[in-house]
Design a protein around this motif. Structure first.
Motif, PDB file in Angstrom:
ATOM      1  N   ARG A 106      57.973  -0.118   4.335  1.00 36.58           N
ATOM      2  CA  ARG A 106      56.914   0.213   3.372  1.00 36.58           C
ATOM      3  C   ARG A 106      55.537  -0.163   3.918  1.00 36.58           C
ATOM      4  N   SER A 107      55.449  -1.317   4.558  1.00 39.04           N
ATOM      5  CA  SER A 107      54.181  -1.738   5.155  1.00 39.04           C
ATOM      6  C   SER A 107      53.728  -0.757   6.231  1.00 39.04           C
ATOM      7  N   LEU A 108      54.669  -0.274   7.030  1.00 34.83           N
ATOM      8  CA  LEU A 108      54.332   0.700   8.067  1.00 34.83           C
ATOM      9  C   LEU A 108      53.896   2.033   7.460  1.00 34.83           C
ATOM     10  N   GLN A 109      54.576   2.451   6.401  1.00 33.60           N
ATOM     11  CA  GLN A 109      54.198   3.701   5.745  1.00 33.60           C
ATOM     12  C   GLN A 109      52.778   3.597   5.188  1.00 33.60           C
ATOM     13  N   LEU A 110      52.446   2.462   4.593  1.00 31.63           N
ATOM     14  CA  LEU A 110      51.092   2.268   4.071  1.00 31.63           C
ATOM     15  C   LEU A 110      50.066   2.176   5.196  1.00 31.63           C
ATOM     16  N   ALA A 111      50.423   1.521   6.285  1.00 36.68           N
ATOM     17  CA  ALA A 111      49.516   1.420   7.432  1.00 36.68           C
ATOM     18  C   ALA A 111      49.267   2.806   8.029  1.00 36.68           C
ATOM     19  N   PHE A 112      50.298   3.623   8.077  1.00 44.57           N
ATOM     20  CA  PHE A 112      50.144   4.984   8.581  1.00 44.57           C
ATOM     21  C   PHE A 112      49.172   5.753   7.692  1.00 44.57           C
ATOM     22  N   ARG A 113      49.377   5.642   6.391  1.00 45.92           N
ATOM     23  CA  ARG A 113      48.510   6.343   5.447  1.00 45.92           C
ATOM     24  C   ARG A 113      47.054   5.920   5.632  1.00 45.92           C
ATOM     25  N   GLU A 114      46.832   4.636   5.810  1.00 46.32           N
ATOM     26  CA  GLU A 114      45.481   4.116   5.992  1.00 46.32           C
ATOM     27  C   GLU A 114      44.866   4.586   7.311  1.00 46.32           C
ATOM     28  N   ALA A 115      45.669   4.690   8.354  1.00 44.28           N
ATOM     29  CA  ALA A 115      45.163   5.077   9.677  1.00 44.28           C
ATOM     30  C   ALA A 115      44.934   6.577   9.800  1.00 44.28           C
ATOM     31  N   SER A 116      45.592   7.358   8.959  1.00 39.57           N
ATOM     32  CA  SER A 116      45.518   8.814   9.066  1.00 39.57           C
ATOM     33  C   SER A 116      44.244   9.358   8.432  1.00 39.57           C
ATOM     34  N   LEU A 117      43.617  10.288   9.129  1.00 39.42           N
ATOM     35  CA  LEU A 117      42.418  10.936   8.596  1.00 39.42           C
ATOM     36  C   LEU A 117      42.769  12.007   7.574  1.00 39.42           C
ATOM     37  N   ILE A 118      43.961  12.589   7.730  1.00 38.56           N
ATOM     38  CA  ILE A 118      44.421  13.647   6.825  1.00 38.56           C
ATOM     39  C   ILE A 118      45.495  13.057   5.920  1.00 38.56           C
ATOM     40  N   GLU A 119      45.248  13.111   4.615  1.00 31.88           N
ATOM     41  CA  GLU A 119      46.180  12.505   3.664  1.00 31.88           C
ATOM     42  C   GLU A 119      47.384  13.420   3.449  1.00 31.88           C
ATOM     43  N   ASP A 120      48.580  12.833   3.535  1.00 30.93           N
ATOM     44  CA  ASP A 120      49.808  13.571   3.238  1.00 30.93           C
ATOM     45  C   ASP A 120      49.965  13.695   1.732  1.00 30.93           C
ATOM     46  N   ALA A 121      50.566  14.797   1.301  1.00 29.10           N
ATOM     47  CA  ALA A 121      50.885  14.965  -0.110  1.00 29.10           C
ATOM     48  C   ALA A 121      51.922  13.902  -0.500  1.00 29.10           C
ATOM     49  N   PRO A 122      51.952  13.499  -1.764  1.00 26.02           N
ATOM     50  CA  PRO A 122      52.954  12.518  -2.195  1.00 26.02           C
ATOM     51  C   PRO A 122      54.362  12.980  -1.817  1.00 26.02           C
ATOM     52  N   GLY A 123      55.116  12.096  -1.206  1.00 25.31           N
ATOM     53  CA  GLY A 123      56.473  12.417  -0.785  1.00 25.31           C
ATOM     54  C   GLY A 123      56.564  13.095   0.566  1.00 25.31           C
ATOM     55  N   GLN A 124      55.420  13.381   1.195  1.00 29.62           N
ATOM     56  CA  GLN A 124      55.421  14.083   2.476  1.00 29.62           C
ATOM     57  C   GLN A 124      55.035  13.176   3.645  1.00 29.62           C
ATOM     58  N   GLY A 125      54.758  11.918   3.382  1.00 26.79           N
ATOM     59  CA  GLY A 125      54.403  10.980   4.442  1.00 26.79           C
ATOM     60  C   GLY A 125      55.618  10.670   5.304  1.00 26.79           C
ATOM     61  N   PRO A 126      55.404   9.931   6.385  1.00 24.41           N
ATOM     62  CA  PRO A 126      56.520   9.630   7.273  1.00 24.41           C
ATOM     63  C   PRO A 126      57.617   8.834   6.568  1.00 24.41           C
ATOM     64  N   GLY A 127      58.831   9.343   6.662  1.00 27.90           N
ATOM     65  CA  GLY A 127      59.991   8.675   6.082  1.00 27.90           C
ATOM     66  C   GLY A 127      60.169   8.855   4.593  1.00 27.90           C
ATOM     67  N   GLU A 128      59.192   9.475   3.931  1.00 22.95           N
ATOM     68  CA  GLU A 128      59.260   9.568   2.466  1.00 22.95           C
ATOM     69  C   GLU A 128      60.348  10.515   1.978  1.00 22.95           C
ATOM     70  N   LYS A 129      60.847  11.364   2.839  1.00 21.12           N
ATOM     71  CA  LYS A 129      61.983  12.200   2.405  1.00 21.12           C
ATOM     72  C   LYS A 129      63.237  11.347   2.210  1.00 21.12           C
ATOM     73  N   PHE A 130      63.252  10.153   2.831  1.00 23.32           N
ATOM     74  CA  PHE A 130      64.367   9.223   2.661  1.00 23.32           C
ATOM     75  C   PHE A 130      64.079   8.142   1.628  1.00 23.32           C
ATOM     76  N   THR A 131      62.814   7.740   1.506  1.00 19.28           N
ATOM     77  CA  THR A 131      62.469   6.610   0.642  1.00 19.28           C
ATOM     78  C   THR A 131      61.822   7.008  -0.679  1.00 19.28           C
ATOM     79  N   GLY A 132      61.362   8.245  -0.767  1.00 18.58           N
ATOM     80  CA  GLY A 132      60.566   8.656  -1.905  1.00 18.58           C
ATOM     81  C   GLY A 132      59.112   8.306  -1.637  1.00 18.58           C
ATOM     82  N   PRO A 133      58.208   8.755  -2.498  1.00 20.93           N
ATOM     83  CA  PRO A 133      56.783   8.502  -2.292  1.00 20.93           C
ATOM     84  C   PRO A 133      56.467   7.012  -2.269  1.00 20.93           C
ATOM     85  N   VAL A 134      55.565   6.634  -1.395  1.00 25.69           N
ATOM     86  CA  VAL A 134      55.151   5.238  -1.242  1.00 25.69           C
ATOM     87  C   VAL A 134      53.717   5.106  -1.758  1.00 25.69           C
ATOM     88  N   ASN A 135      53.486   4.162  -2.651  1.00 26.64           N
ATOM     89  CA  ASN A 135      52.158   3.914  -3.198  1.00 26.64           C
ATOM     90  C   ASN A 135      51.639   2.577  -2.751  1.00 26.64           C
TER      91      ASN A 135
END
Length: 135
Positions: A106-135
């Motif tokens: 979860r920490s890595l998913q959030l770090a990825f979101r913070e580092a990315s210039l382009i925001e992924d749609a909810p549930g489309q971030g890395p690994g979210e197809k397995f974990t569900g959306p990460v907030n």
């Protein structure tokens, strides 16, 4: 790929069947060593390696050159592989091992979101197809 040089007569390569190949020194010891390692240890060690690599690719490495190692495309792949491993292995390794791995993921998913210039749609971030959306 075949080249004119590799197609010269007399350059055919043959391989010995496994039974005829000499075993490298120490190979039997390595097989015996890995046989003694519990599956939970192999799974958690693999997950930690994936986490470490993903953290570096997210730009979280220590040092002045951390930004040079940042590669979000590679980080996405590593995080997705990590999410798949943790999700599949959690029932087998138990919550005492899976819980901390999920927290790290979860920490890595959030770090990825913070580092990315382009925001992924909810549930489309890395690994979210397995974990569900990460907030």
């Amino acid at each position: 790929m075949s080249t004119p040089d590799s197609n010269q007569p007399g350059t055919r390569h043959t391989f010995q069947p496994a039974a005829e190949r000499p075993e490298p020194a120490g190979a039997q010891d390595r097989v015996r060593d890995i046989a003694e390692v519990a599956a939970v240890e192999v799974i958690t060690t693999t997950a930690v390696h994936l986490m470490s690599a993903a953290a570096v690719k997210c730009g979280l490495a220590e040092g002045d050159d951390a930004e040079q190692h940042k590669d979000l495309d590679e980080a996405r792949k590593l995080i997705t592989a990590l999410a798949g491993l943790i999700t599949a292995a959690a029932p087998e390794i138990g919550s005492q091992h899976a819980g901390p791995l999920r927290d790290g993921l979860r920490s890595l998913q959030l770090a990825f979101r913070e580092a990315s210039l382009i925001e992924d749609a909810p549930g489309q971030g890395p690994g979210e197809k397995f974990t569900g959306p990460v907030n």
